[in-house]
Design a protein around this motif. Structure first.
Motif, PDB file in Angstrom:
ATOM      1  N   PRO A  73     -48.556  -0.843 -16.352  1.00 14.07           N
ATOM      2  CA  PRO A  73     -47.855   0.328 -18.030  1.00 14.07           C
ATOM      3  C   PRO A  73     -49.797   0.892 -18.031  1.00 14.07           C
ATOM      4  N   GLU A  74     -50.231   0.444 -17.861  1.00 14.00           N
ATOM      5  CA  GLU A  74     -51.323   1.276 -17.570  1.00 14.00           C
ATOM      6  C   GLU A  74     -51.624   2.221 -16.196  1.00 14.00           C
ATOM      7  N   LEU A  75     -50.847   2.116 -15.362  1.00  9.54           N
ATOM      8  CA  LEU A  75     -50.278   3.065 -14.361  1.00  9.54           C
ATOM      9  C   LEU A  75     -50.294   4.220 -14.276  1.00  9.54           C
ATOM     10  N   TRP A  76     -49.314   4.487 -15.132  1.00  6.73           N
ATOM     11  CA  TRP A  76     -47.967   5.696 -15.409  1.00  6.73           C
ATOM     12  C   TRP A  76     -49.326   6.539 -15.842  1.00  6.73           C
ATOM     13  N   GLN A  77     -49.666   6.538 -16.578  1.00  6.57           N
ATOM     14  CA  GLN A  77     -50.715   7.819 -16.903  1.00  6.57           C
ATOM     15  C   GLN A  77     -52.163   7.942 -16.582  1.00  6.57           C
ATOM     16  N   ARG A  78     -52.051   7.073 -15.504  1.00  6.86           N
ATOM     17  CA  ARG A  78     -53.183   7.258 -15.108  1.00  6.86           C
ATOM     18  C   ARG A  78     -53.093   8.544 -13.495  1.00  6.86           C
ATOM     19  N   GLU A  79     -54.362   9.144 -13.088  1.00  2.88           N
ATOM     20  CA  GLU A  79     -54.520  10.138 -11.878  1.00  2.88           C
ATOM     21  C   GLU A  79     -54.260   9.536 -10.682  1.00  2.88           C
ATOM     22  N   LEU A  80     -53.096  10.439  -9.808  1.00  9.89           N
ATOM     23  CA  LEU A  80     -52.793   9.559  -8.632  1.00  9.89           C
ATOM     24  C   LEU A  80     -54.124   8.788  -7.770  1.00  9.89           C
ATOM     25  N   ARG A  81     -55.243  10.340  -8.327  1.00 10.64           N
ATOM     26  CA  ARG A  81     -56.643  10.057  -6.913  1.00 10.64           C
ATOM     27  C   ARG A  81     -57.286   9.443  -6.995  1.00 10.64           C
ATOM     28  N   ARG A  82     -56.999   8.993  -9.180  1.00 13.47           N
ATOM     29  CA  ARG A  82     -58.279   7.660  -9.185  1.00 13.47           C
ATOM     30  C   ARG A  82     -57.493   6.410  -8.995  1.00 13.47           C
ATOM     31  N   VAL A  83     -56.384   6.594  -8.450  1.00 15.87           N
ATOM     32  CA  VAL A  83     -56.172   5.040  -7.628  1.00 15.87           C
ATOM     33  C   VAL A  83     -56.629   4.614  -6.782  1.00 15.87           C
ATOM     34  N   LYS A  84     -57.345   3.555  -6.666  1.00 13.76           N
ATOM     35  CA  LYS A  84     -57.381   3.055  -5.411  1.00 13.76           C
ATOM     36  C   LYS A  84     -56.472   1.568  -4.764  1.00 13.76           C
ATOM     37  N   SER A  85     -56.791   1.374  -3.626  1.00 11.62           N
ATOM     38  CA  SER A  85     -56.487   0.214  -3.437  1.00 11.62           C
ATOM     39  C   SER A  85     -56.699  -0.897  -3.279  1.00 11.62           C
ATOM     40  N   ASP A  86     -57.850  -1.599  -4.212  1.00 10.85           N
ATOM     41  CA  ASP A  86     -58.430  -1.916  -5.514  1.00 10.85           C
ATOM     42  C   ASP A  86     -57.998  -2.640  -5.564  1.00 10.85           C
ATOM     43  N   ASP A  87     -56.867  -1.741  -6.698  1.00 13.18           N
ATOM     44  CA  ASP A  87     -56.554  -1.493  -8.044  1.00 13.18           C
ATOM     45  C   ASP A  87     -55.043  -2.032  -7.685  1.00 13.18           C
ATOM     46  N   CYS A  88     -54.507  -1.608  -6.775  1.00 11.38           N
ATOM     47  CA  CYS A  88     -53.110  -2.060  -6.195  1.00 11.38           C
ATOM     48  C   CYS A  88     -53.056  -3.878  -6.099  1.00 11.38           C
ATOM     49  N   ARG A  89     -54.331  -3.623  -5.368  1.00 12.54           N
ATOM     50  CA  ARG A  89     -54.693  -5.518  -4.710  1.00 12.54           C
ATOM     51  C   ARG A  89     -54.702  -6.333  -5.771  1.00 12.54           C
ATOM     52  N   ARG A  90     -55.305  -6.119  -7.103  1.00 16.43           N
ATOM     53  CA  ARG A  90     -55.239  -6.243  -8.500  1.00 16.43           C
ATOM     54  C   ARG A  90     -53.937  -6.934  -9.147  1.00 16.43           C
ATOM     55  N   TRP A  91     -53.529  -5.751  -8.659  1.00 18.61           N
ATOM     56  CA  TRP A  91     -51.968  -5.726 -10.025  1.00 18.61           C
ATOM     57  C   TRP A  91     -51.203  -6.426  -9.323  1.00 18.61           C
ATOM     58  N   LEU A  92     -51.074  -7.019  -7.778  1.00 21.27           N
ATOM     59  CA  LEU A  92     -49.987  -7.286  -6.505  1.00 21.27           C
ATOM     60  C   LEU A  92     -50.331  -8.945  -7.284  1.00 21.27           C
ATOM     61  N   ASN A  93     -51.707  -9.313  -6.659  1.00 23.55           N
ATOM     62  CA  ASN A  93     -52.000 -11.068  -7.299  1.00 23.55           C
ATOM     63  C   ASN A  93     -51.803 -11.277  -8.615  1.00 23.55           C
ATOM     64  N   ASP A  94     -52.107 -10.439  -9.314  1.00 21.38           N
ATOM     65  CA  ASP A  94     -51.865 -10.856 -10.774  1.00 21.38           C
ATOM     66  C   ASP A  94     -50.519 -11.090 -11.031  1.00 21.38           C
ATOM     67  N   PHE A  95     -49.984 -10.036  -9.921  1.00 16.17           N
ATOM     68  CA  PHE A  95     -47.690  -9.723 -10.426  1.00 16.17           C
ATOM     69  C   PHE A  95     -47.595 -11.716  -9.460  1.00 16.17           C
ATOM     70  N   ARG A  96     -47.676 -11.335  -8.219  1.00 17.53           N
ATOM     71  CA  ARG A  96     -47.699 -13.125  -7.962  1.00 17.53           C
ATOM     72  C   ARG A  96     -47.629 -14.267  -8.898  1.00 17.53           C
ATOM     73  N   ASN A  97     -49.030 -14.229  -9.578  1.00 20.10           N
ATOM     74  CA  ASN A  97     -49.152 -15.076  -9.948  1.00 20.10           C
ATOM     75  C   ASN A  97     -49.085 -15.200 -10.925  1.00 20.10           C
ATOM     76  N   GLY A  98     -48.389 -14.443 -11.393  1.00 13.89           N
ATOM     77  CA  GLY A  98     -46.806 -14.605 -13.074  1.00 13.89           C
ATOM     78  C   GLY A  98     -47.950 -14.452 -13.957  1.00 13.89           C
ATOM     79  N   GLY A  99     -48.899 -13.660 -13.788  1.00 13.49           N
ATOM     80  CA  GLY A  99     -49.515 -12.493 -14.987  1.00 13.49           C
ATOM     81  C   GLY A  99     -48.523 -12.296 -15.062  1.00 13.49           C
ATOM     82  N   ALA A 100     -47.311 -11.443 -15.232  1.00 13.74           N
ATOM     83  CA  ALA A 100     -46.704 -10.395 -15.839  1.00 13.74           C
ATOM     84  C   ALA A 100     -44.984 -11.019 -16.229  1.00 13.74           C
TER      85      ALA A 100
END
Length: 373
Positions: A108-135
């Motif tokens: 949810p916090e992604l939607w108001q973030r500036e695109l240029r501030r989002v890094k690959s590590d942020d995406c990886r953390r999201w995916l890891n949490d998503f794949r492990n049932g964190g949502a």
């Protein structure tokens, strides 16, 4: 994310993912565009066309896009582009946009973030949490939580992320797509537990007996799906004008792919079903062949009463394909009957297992005995 220049002007490659990008200065502004390849020779071929587009203003139409473009803003632009694309079918548009709810729920916090501030590590953390049932979430009218992290859902969300971030890349807000580093998940292969021929005959009989007072629509559709291999959406669109008894052919109005609409020979079982239905209904050419839109409830109840594994609409398509292979139908022919365009590759991947009894019979044909004499 670091990039490395190449010997070709305006062609760079990301060190982290190996994806090539066109980096071109247009009207004093440095613009980036993914070339969607990790192959140097392919990138060179695509670079010239991309440079031409960028300098011609194809990407420069985003002059109103500021450096502080948020993910929400980029999504609105992406959604508008998808909805305005006349070449896309409504189902395709829905498929491309459906992951909005998944991302709003899982990040949810992604939607108001500036695109240029989002890094690959942020995406990886999201995916890891998503794949492990964190949502995990509780759907409407449900009593228990669901993980909601099937391979299909995860891969669709990754494609959605990449598409939205590409809005920023094409506008020159960011030089690389942070979601390019994400790896998709291999889909889980469904273990097909299909009824054998005796079980299927009993299942049809059970469904027809259960609906004897209210019509034979459910039984007709169960048999029709199993005898044609049509998808349930295709079966709903079939009308009596699609049946050519004289030639023994039936038109299946598919629309999933370019090869989905097809004219197939009718199997003897389907021809028999058609003749029984014509005697019962006396239909007009414009009437739909099947009078119900779903038989999921009938299948569930019938399978429970008979004590066999539960099947759904698509399993009846699997049953058709498996029975065809067991009957000696060529894989290439079957793939055309199913509306595939890959020359039989999907058929081999999906139905190579067959049913246990067929495999047992086939194994008895393997002979290691030395030839006589």
């Amino acid at each position: 994310m670091k990039v490395r220049s190449t010997k070709v002007p305006n062609l760079v490659v990301t060190e982290e993912t190996g994806v090539y990008y066109a980096r071109v200065r247009v009207a004093g502004k440095l613009r980036w565009k993914s070339l969607q390849t990790k192959v140097f020779s392919t990138a060179k071929l695509r670079l010239k066309d991309e440079e031409t587009k960028m300098r011609a203003g194809a990407i420069g139409t985003n002059e109103d896009v500021g450096a502080k473009l948020t993910f929400e803003d980029a999504f609105k632009r992406y959604r508008a582009a998808v909805n305005a694309d006349a070449s896309l079918k409504p189902a395709t548009k829905h498929f491309r946009l459906r992951s909005e709810r998944t991302l709003r729920r899982t990040w949810p916090e992604l939607w108001q973030r500036e695109l240029r501030r989002v890094k690959s590590d942020d995406c990886r953390r999201w995916l890891n949490d998503f794949r492990n049932g964190g949502a995990a979430f509780t759907p409407k009218r449900a009593k228990t939580k669901r993980r909601g992290d099937s391979p299909t859902t995860i891969n669709a969300a990754i494609r959605f992320l990449r598409a939205v971030f590409n809005v920023g890349v094409e506008a020159g807000v960011m030089y690389a797509n942070p979601a390019d580093a994400l790896e998709t998940v291999a889909p889980r292969r469904k273990l097909l537990q299909l009824p054998n021929r005796d079980q299927f005959a009993k299942l049809v009989g059970e469904i027809r007996a259960a609906h004897s007072r209210w019509g034979q629509g459910p039984g007709d559709m169960v048999e029709g799906l199993a005898y044609t291999g049509a998808r349930v959406g295709e079966a709903r669109r079939m009308i009596w004008a699609h049946v050519d008894e004289e030639r023994g052919m039936v038109t299946i109005p598919g629309e999933k792919t370019e090869s989905a609409p097809r004219v197939n020979p009718m199997t003897p079982a389907f021809l028999d079903l058609i003749q029984r239905m014509k005697e019962r209904y006396q239909p007009r050419p414009i009437d739909p062949i099947f009078q119900v839109r779903s038989v999921l409830g009938s299948l569930r109840v019938g399978c429970e009463k008979l004590g066999i594994p539960k099947i759904d609409h698509h399993d009846l398509r699997h049953l058709f394909a498996t029975t065809c292979i067991e009957s000696g139908v060529d894989v290439l022919v079957l793939s055309k009957w199913l509306g595939h365009s890959d020359g039989g590759a999907l058929v081999l991947r999906t139905y190579g297992h067959l049913r246990p009894e067929h495999s047992t019979r086939a194994a008895k044909l393997v002979d290691f005995a030395p030839p006589a004499g």
